[in-house]
Design an enzyme around this catalytic site. Structure first.
Site, PDB file in Angstrom:
ATOM      1  N   GLY A  94      35.786  38.208  28.693  1.00 40.74           N
ATOM      2  CA  GLY A  94      36.372  37.560  29.852  1.00 40.74           C
ATOM      3  C   GLY A  94      35.298  36.998  30.766  1.00 40.74           C
ATOM      4  N   CYS A  95      35.708  36.135  31.681  1.00 41.33           N
ATOM      5  CA  CYS A  95      34.747  35.442  32.550  1.00 41.33           C
ATOM      6  C   CYS A  95      34.082  36.391  33.544  1.00 41.33           C
ATOM      7  CB  CYS A  95      35.426  34.276  33.256  1.00 41.33           C
ATOM      8  SG  CYS A  95      36.996  34.686  34.062  1.00 41.33           S
ATOM      9  N   TYR A  96      34.877  37.165  34.280  1.00 44.91           N
ATOM     10  CA  TYR A  96      34.292  38.140  35.206  1.00 44.91           C
ATOM     11  C   TYR A  96      33.416  39.138  34.447  1.00 44.91           C
ATOM     12  CZ  TYR A  96      37.363  36.904  39.182  1.00 44.91           C
ATOM     13  OH  TYR A  96      38.001  36.280  40.227  1.00 44.91           O
ATOM     14  N   ALA A  97      33.898  39.554  33.293  1.00 49.52           N
ATOM     15  CA  ALA A  97      33.168  40.535  32.495  1.00 49.52           C
ATOM     16  C   ALA A  97      31.817  39.988  32.056  1.00 49.52           C
ATOM     17  CB  ALA A  97      34.001  40.951  31.287  1.00 49.52           C
TER      18      ALA A  97
END
EC number: 1.2.1.38
Length: 341
Positions: free
Chosen positions: A146-149
């Site tokens: 994921g992007c935040y991850a």
């Protein structure tokens, strides 16, 4: 090589198409969606006119396996876990940009509130954090992070794995541009609610929290959890993850800099900055820029990690993983100068 893209009409699907069209070794054989089947993609998105005019096709796994070498799923959560089953059964390469194969089934059910894939299928997927997980031709199924991850894990991995910071002191304040909320109409992303505004959402409930914890625990079992907040800011693209933590006893600040540079010295898409990074220096690229500042008075280390959520946080990292899977140069199709202005 030939690829197919499922979920072409979303922001991530379109970005994946744009990158694929500029890749020296890739031909886009087919594009798929649940709506607008039979319509030319350039009739829906006129910016593609004369560049890519293929019709959107109904999803057909057998057709894809006959005409392509790899399938990308750029679909909302809950879709790929079902549509990918036939590909997994036939050992046909899959890169899933959704969250469907990142987490163990019980954790996925808890955080996504949807029925998960089976344990056997989930175990066949490799978590595709490109700079960390040693993706290669041996990998057939990739769960794209994921992007935040991505922004958070790349900032913390060198310090966590080398036991340089206290794992019980990590606070992450992450901010995303509006494309991170997806294309679906939603009150929270309505123009009048986000323009000239700052909106914190899913506090302590964001589905990337267990993904981050699961990944970092792989490198340091002492980590139990993190404090993680997410906010929307009125820009189209980008993620800024600001991380606060404390050094382990005896660790000096020069060790932080040397560790970052040593861990990422041969990683073309990680740039360790002398100061703090800025969002406009990565927009339109596959770069992750990381910088840090240490406060001698409070003993707090502040780390800033910035990415383009649609590229390094999604489509770009997917292309990077494809390159590694198929023995292309890791940077093929991804040497992009930042838009900056």
């Amino acid at each position: 090589m030939h690829i197919s893209i499922v979920g072409i009409t979303g922001y991530t699907g379109l970005e994946l198409l744009r990158l694929a069209l500029n890749h020296p070794h890739v031909t886009v054989s087919s594009i798929h969606a649940t709506k607008e089947v039979g319509v030319q993609i350039s009739d829906i998105f006129p910016h593609l006119k004369g560049i890519f005019d293929k019709e959107i096709q109904v999803f057909d796994s057998e057709f894809i396996m006959t005409h392509s070498d790899l399938v990308f799923f750029a679909t909302p959560s809950g879709v790929a876990k079902d549509l990918s089953k036939n590909f997994v059964k036939n050992n046909f390469p899959v890169i899933d940009l959704s969250g469907d194969h990142r987490l163990s089934p019980d954790v996925y059910l808890k955080w996504y509130k949807k029925s998960p894939c089976t344990v056997d299928i989930q175990k066949r997927f490799t978590y595709g954090l490109s700079e960390v997980m040693n993706i290669s031709h041996r990998n057939r199924f990739i769960a794209n992070p994921g992007c935040y991850a991505t922004a958070t894990e790349l900032a913390l991995y060198p310090l966590i794995s080398n036991h340089l910071i206290r794992v019980d002191s990590i606070i992450v304040d992450a901010k995303s541009g509006l494309t991170g909320a997806g294309k679906k109409l939603n009150q929270s992303s309505h123009y009048v609610n986000v323009n000239n505004n700052y909106v914190t959402y899913k506090l302590n409930k964001h589905q990337h929290i267990p993904e981050i914890v699961q990944t970092l625990q792989f490198f340091n079992k002492s980590l139990q959890n993190i404090q993680f907040s997410t906010s929307l800011i009125p820009v189209n693209r980008g993620i800024v993850a600001t991380i606060y933590t404390r050094l382990e006893n005896g660790v000096k600040i020069n060790q932080i800099e040397s560790t970052y540079k040593d861990v990422y010295k041969n990683k073309p898409f990680i740039r360790i900055k002398d100061g703090l990074p800025q969002l406009n220096e990565v927009i339109g690229t596959n770069y992750t820029d990381i910088g840090f500042v240490y406060n001698e008075t409070t003993g707090v280390l502040t780390i800033s990690s910035v990415i383009d959520n649609l590229i390094k946080g999604a489509a770009g990292q997917a292309i990077q993983n494809m390159n590694l899977m198929f023995n292309f140069d890791e940077t093929d199709g991804l040497i992009l100068a930042p838009l900056y202005i």
